[in-house]
Design a protein around this motif. Sequence first.
Motif, PDB file in Angstrom:
ATOM      1  N   UNK A   1       0.543  -6.803   3.679  1.00 20.62           N
ATOM      2  CA  UNK A   1      -0.924  -6.845   3.618  1.00 20.62           C
ATOM      3  C   UNK A   1      -1.549  -5.513   4.014  1.00 20.62           C
ATOM      4  N   UNK A   2      -1.009  -4.903   5.093  1.00 23.83           N
ATOM      5  CA  UNK A   2      -1.532  -3.606   5.518  1.00 23.83           C
ATOM      6  C   UNK A   2      -1.305  -2.538   4.456  1.00 23.83           C
ATOM      7  N   UNK A   3      -0.160  -2.599   3.796  1.00 26.34           N
ATOM      8  CA  UNK A   3       0.146  -1.621   2.744  1.00 26.34           C
ATOM      9  C   UNK A   3      -0.838  -1.749   1.592  1.00 26.34           C
ATOM     10  N   UNK A   4      -1.101  -3.002   1.171  1.00 27.75           N
ATOM     11  CA  UNK A   4      -2.041  -3.239   0.060  1.00 27.75           C
ATOM     12  C   UNK A   4      -3.454  -2.773   0.453  1.00 27.75           C
ATOM     13  N   UNK A   5      -3.841  -3.051   1.704  1.00 25.88           N
ATOM     14  CA  UNK A   5      -5.185  -2.655   2.165  1.00 25.88           C
ATOM     15  C   UNK A   5      -5.330  -1.135   2.148  1.00 25.88           C
ATOM     16  N   UNK A   6      -4.316  -0.420   2.639  1.00 29.05           N
ATOM     17  CA  UNK A   6      -4.385   1.034   2.620  1.00 29.05           C
ATOM     18  C   UNK A   6      -4.429   1.576   1.209  1.00 29.05           C
ATOM     19  N   UNK A   7      -3.695   0.933   0.313  1.00 24.96           N
ATOM     20  CA  UNK A   7      -3.688   1.362  -1.089  1.00 24.96           C
ATOM     21  C   UNK A   7      -5.077   1.190  -1.716  1.00 24.96           C
ATOM     22  N   UNK A   8      -5.696   0.061  -1.458  1.00 23.34           N
ATOM     23  CA  UNK A   8      -7.040  -0.182  -2.013  1.00 23.34           C
ATOM     24  C   UNK A   8      -8.069   0.814  -1.468  1.00 23.34           C
TER      25      UNK A   8
END
Length: 305
Positions: A20-27
């Motif tokens: 989830x943190x990875x996806x949030x940083x990507x967005x």
Amino acid sequence: MRFREIIRDYFTFTRNERIGLTILLFLILVAFAANQLVFYFEKPGKADQEKFKQLLAMLEQKQENERARFRLRGSLFHFNPNTIDSLALDSLQLPFYVKKNLLAYRAKGGRFYADADFRKIYGMNDSVFEAIKPYLQLDKRKPTIYASERKPEQPLSSILEPGVKEPARPAIQPIEINAATAAELKTLYGIGDVLSSRIIKYRDLLGGFSTLEQLHEVYGLKPETIENILPYLKLDTGQVKQINVNFAEPDELARHPYVSWDAAKAIVDFRSGNGFMNDLQAIRLNKLMSEEEFQKIYPYLKTKN
């Protein structure tokens, strides 16, 4: 050991949390990059010079229309404030209250002999006065010929038959102008019901005549008429009513023809800030009114009862 457990509990993420943190940083990175790319690829629009010129022309035309409408409200032209009628005055480009006060001043017997007299109209300000001043056409006051300067009349004996005696002339008692009644004034040559009434009204407005020269300020009284009646007038300045500047309110001072509202207010404000005046010269020295106004009003003011 307890400290390590605390660190592990708060700073250890599960597999799903890490995803989830990875996806949030990507967005966040995508949004930031998109924001920068929008400004990079956006091209500023070209200014339409023709439309700008048209808009500027419309604004200039609107301003010109406003000026034209203002000019239609009245115009400036040469005029004599002593004789201009209400119809011509209405077409003159002056504030309404100035026109109204001008007519009221004339109705009370006031006359204008100098530009400074016109400036004293209640409601007149410096900007309006400077604009209208070049258009004022004031009557030139004829020099007054007093009795001592009058040429002697041809003696009646020079035109009578030889041996015929000249009849005795009745003695004419001079009239005291500050106490004269309308009936007494009407005995003077050229003075009728209207002029006698105006002389008395203006005398009362002044508080009495301080000089016979003030007769020139009576509305409708011609210089030649004044010249004819001067030998039959006398003046008692002891009957002049004076205003105590240490007790008078602005309204009382401004009712006098020689005192403008601004000068009346200045006198009262000066008195409030500095105490009672012991000498009328304080008005002149502190420039509470013009030198010309001070010289005219001086006989009508006092500092003690």
